[in-house]
Enzyme design. Structure first.
Site, PDB file in Angstrom:
ATOM      1  N   GLU A  88     -32.891 -24.640  74.475  1.00 34.52           N
ATOM      2  CA  GLU A  88     -32.990 -24.670  75.962  1.00 34.52           C
ATOM      3  C   GLU A  88     -31.795 -23.964  76.588  1.00 34.52           C
ATOM      4  OE1 GLU A  88     -33.393 -27.295  73.906  1.00 34.52           O
ATOM      5  OE2 GLU A  88     -35.563 -27.152  73.978  1.00 34.52           O
ATOM      6  N   ASP A 120     -40.053 -33.549  71.292  1.00 35.95           N
ATOM      7  CA  ASP A 120     -39.853 -34.925  70.814  1.00 35.95           C
ATOM      8  C   ASP A 120     -40.724 -35.934  71.550  1.00 35.95           C
ATOM      9  OD1 ASP A 120     -38.034 -33.686  69.260  1.00 35.95           O
ATOM     10  OD2 ASP A 120     -36.262 -34.414  70.313  1.00 35.95           O
ATOM     11  N   ASP A 180     -35.098 -24.303  67.143  1.00 37.75           N
ATOM     12  CA  ASP A 180     -34.891 -25.542  67.900  1.00 37.75           C
ATOM     13  C   ASP A 180     -33.615 -25.490  68.750  1.00 37.75           C
ATOM     14  OD1 ASP A 180     -35.408 -28.116  68.757  1.00 37.75           O
ATOM     15  OD2 ASP A 180     -34.500 -29.086  67.024  1.00 37.75           O
TER      16      ASP A 180
HETATM   17  C1  GLC Z   1     -34.624 -32.107  67.772  1.00 39.35           C
HETATM   18  C2  GLC Z   1     -36.006 -31.589  67.435  1.00 39.35           C
HETATM   19  C3  GLC Z   1     -36.618 -32.412  66.326  1.00 39.35           C
HETATM   20  C4  GLC Z   1     -35.699 -32.392  65.117  1.00 39.35           C
HETATM   21  C5  GLC Z   1     -34.293 -32.867  65.504  1.00 39.35           C
HETATM   22  C6  GLC Z   1     -33.301 -32.699  64.360  1.00 39.35           C
HETATM   23  O1  GLC Z   1     -34.712 -33.357  68.329  1.00 39.35           O
HETATM   24  O2  GLC Z   1     -36.836 -31.563  68.558  1.00 39.35           O
HETATM   25  O3  GLC Z   1     -37.894 -31.940  65.981  1.00 39.35           O
HETATM   26  O4  GLC Z   1     -36.217 -33.217  64.113  1.00 39.35           O
HETATM   27  O5  GLC Z   1     -33.812 -32.135  66.610  1.00 39.35           O
HETATM   28  O6  GLC Z   1     -33.206 -31.370  63.996  1.00 39.35           O
END
Ligand code: GLC
Length: 669
Positions: A309, A426, A306
């Site tokens: 980007e 998200d 995650d």
């Molecule tokens: C980002 C991710 C999401 C996750 C959050 C906390 O927003 O896209 O899926 O729950 O971070 O890690």
């Protein structure tokens, strides 16, 4: 046929695996202008359809809007947004002339598809240094398959990854996870994975565990004995903290991105200040990839990557600028501020604070080391998430070359489809996002991303029982089937709602269909084919099929048409040919009814899962099971047209023995 045209001195992205020699001259379609910047322009005919762009906003037919490939951490996927998390620069024009184009360019590139002028397709980017691939073929489907062959085999996850997963940002302790496991098992709702969001770590430090997870291998085993895999998140940024070994090593061995002056670039993400590993440098990739061993050694078999980007909340520089603005504003003490009214100052402050996150200025503040050459981040921005996930995939090959690991990422570029899947980030608990989820799937498949899915139920905002059930009825068919929600939103694990039996039923349908879905996924991956297709790919002669934006073909046998509206009791469907309408009813039985070609209204109750079997086809159906390990593929029922056959692909779901003929079995109805 594929032709490649090289402009300027492109940077290697590694999107393409089957290299093609560059041609002289220019593409047979449209015109290219390379003066000062790059622009490709093509005059579209009135009925031309444009497919592609993978993870992008709006319709399956991309015509009528402007999209920008610029990997962005934006949790508000409203219709006006031009960029999401991925950069998938492949399009197919279908109509007066039919051709595909891939713009292999690692930075921001804009696809104006009839936005500025209704008849003009224009693709432009700042620097005229790129490879352009032009693909000709008889149909969009044929063109897509050529493109997929050129970019290499899609990622194949382990079979358990086709089970259902529960996630929520906010699970912190072993007991939080045990509660989720019990909630599913006690209610006999199938489950295979629970996702560990950032709170499992110590202070959001990658490759650490919070003190709640002492004796972690035992806990991983405990869950696995219950047939549940724990899937931890890994974030891109490494916390700046002396004594934290990942940080110390990264600094010592020069693995982090640097500012122009050679100092490490610092940006705040979840852990506070972080440094970004330089994933574009193979040495840094190898180093970071090997860190996954910390968790694989403890029994972990899958991850989600995650914030790659990379997402930036604010940089040191950005914060300093905001503070300076605030200082000047405070000094004005109610009087005129920089010669302006006080309220203008308030707006300026607000704008500044808002623009701190993911600011283009910050992406110009740090550099990568690409083969010894210093390259500013914004020039290669869209490759960052790809290369983080590549770091993991390359490491998995070293950790256990015979084994498949679950891996999916938020940010991506074409090429990453060989390393992992993606989830679409998200989204929100909105009906419009259920439809967006559906529309993205075939486009993602065209770009190679087969293992994909959205946060079912919606990530942000509060879901409703009805929305979650309808989301799940689509999720039954998406390779990644995961319920995930944001911190602070309504709890949306399936057992939190009234009428739990409906959730049990819908998710059980997934498990009954799993031998078929897995078989179709594997065939798609092994043949560079699509798992989800727009109707027009199967019925190219049918002009009506080309207009359908809320039904999809799945594999070679079925069509899906989920309900995407609040209070919907059914929906209109278009059938390009006679099909068998199948409904999985809440009592576990299956209703089957033949419908002829044309438009029909079908009733679909909230606790029913609908689908259509194409004429002359049949599919296997397993007995209900509560985890993938318990699905019996030696005991399958066949539904569909009588006197037909289905070739089932199956394997052990763990290893990579894909080419074995024993994996195929013919089933007869
Ligand atoms: C980002 C991710 C999401 C996750 C959050 C906390 O927003 O896209 O899926 O729950 O971070 O890690």
């Amino acid at each position: 046929m594929i032709q490649k045209y090289t402009y300027g001195a492109p940077l290697r992205t590694d999107a393409v695996v089957h290299e093609i020699p560059a041609e002289n001259g220019s593409p047979a379609y449209g015109t290219v202008n390379t003066q000062n910047s790059f622009t490709f322009t093509y005059r579209m005919s009135a009925d031309d359809i444009v497919y592609g762009l993978g993870e992008a906003n709006r319709g399956i037919n991309k015509r009528g809007y402007c999209y920008t490939s610029d990997c962005t951490d934006d949790p508000n996927h409203t219709e006006d947004k031009r960029s999401l998390y991925g950069a998938h620069n492949f399009i197919v024009v279908w109509g007066a002339q039919t051709f595909g184009m891939f713009f292999d360019y690692p930075s921001l590139i804009t696809f104006d598809i009839g936005y500025t002028r209704a008849d003009t397709l224009s693709v432009s980017c700042e620097s005229a240094d790129l490879d352009v691939y032009v693909i000709t073929g008889d149909t969009p489907y044929d063109i897509v398959k050529q493109f997929r062959r050129m970019t290499g085999r899609s990622y194949i996850p382990p079979k358990f990854a086709f089970g259902f997963g529960q996630s929520r940002w906010g699970y912190k302790t072993k007991d939080d996870f045990r509660k989720v496991a019990a909630g599913y098992r006690e209610n006999h709702i199938p489950l295979d994975m629970i996702y560990m969001d950032i709170d499992y770590m110590d202070s959001y430090k990658d490759f650490t565990l919070s003190s709640e997870f002492s004796r972690f291998p035992e806990f991983v085993r405990e869950m696995k004995e219950d047939h549940i895999r724990l899937i931890p998140i890994i974030d891109a940024g490494v916390k700046v903290e002396d004594g934290y070994s990942v940080y110390d090593e990264g600094v010592k061995n020069d693995h982090f991105c640097k500012r122009e002056d050679g100092s490490f670039f610092t940006a705040a993400v979840w852990p506070g200040d972080t440094h970004f590993p330089d994933f574009l440098d193979p040495k840094a990739r190898e180093w970071f990839g090997d860190k996954y061993r910390f968790l694989t050694d403890q029994g972990i078999e899958g991850f989600w990557n995650d914030m790659n980007e990379p997402a930036i909340f604010y940089s040191r520089e950005g914060l300093a600028e905001a503070k300076e603005l605030a200082r000047r504003f405070a000094q004005s003490d109610g009087g005129s501020w920089d010669g302006q009214q006080e309220e203008v100052g308030v707006w300026q402050m607000g704008d500044k604070l808002q623009s701190l996150a993911n600011s283009p200025e910050d992406y110009r503040r740090f550099y990568h080391n690409i083969n010894g050459k210093k390259v500013r981040h914004d020039k290669v921005h869209n490759l960052y998430g790809f290369n983080m996930t590549r770091a993991a995939a390359e490491a998995f090959e070293r950790i256990d070359p015979d084994r498949r690991f679950l891996m999916f990422s938020r940010s991506s570029y074409i090429g990453m489809h060989r390393c992992g899947g993606i989830w679409t980030g998200d989204n929100k608990s909105w009906w419009s996002h259920l439809l967006l989820n559906l529309k993205m799937m075939p486009s993602l498949n065209m770009c190679g991303f087969l293992y994909a899915g959205a946060d079912l139920g919606g990530f942000g905002a509060d879901t409703t029982r009805e929305l979650l059930l309808r989301f799940l009825a689509l999720g039954v068919f998406t390779p990644l089937m995961r319920n995930h929600a944001a911190l602070g939103t309504r709890e949306q694990e399936c057992y939190q709602f009234e009428g739990i039996e409906d959730f049990r039923h819908v998710i059980t349908v997934r498990y009954r269909l799993l031998p078929y879905l897995y078989s179709e996924y594997m065939k798609a991956a092994l043949n560079d084919d699509l798992y989800f297709k727009p109707l027009s790919f199967v019925y190219p002669e049918d002009r009506m099929a080309a207009r359908i934006e809320d039904q999809l073909m799945l594999g070679n046998e079925i069509m899906i048409a989920p309900v995407c509206e609040q209070n919907g009791k059914g929906r209109y469907v278009y059938l390009p040919e006679e099909m068998l309408f199948v409904k999985f009813l809440p009592d576990g039985t299956v209703s089957e009814e033949i419908f002829g070609q044309g438009v029909h209204y079908v009733d679909i109750a909230l606790n029913e899962v609908p689908m259509f079997i194409r004429k002359g086809k049949c599919i296997p159906l397993a007995d209900p099971a509560e985890c993938v390990d318990d699905i019996r593929t030696d005991h399958l029922r066949i539904i569909g047209y009588a006197g037909t056959e289905y070739v089932l692909y199956d394997d052990d779901g763990i290893h990579k023995d894909y080419e074995n003929e024993k994996n195929y079995r013919t089933l007869r109805n």
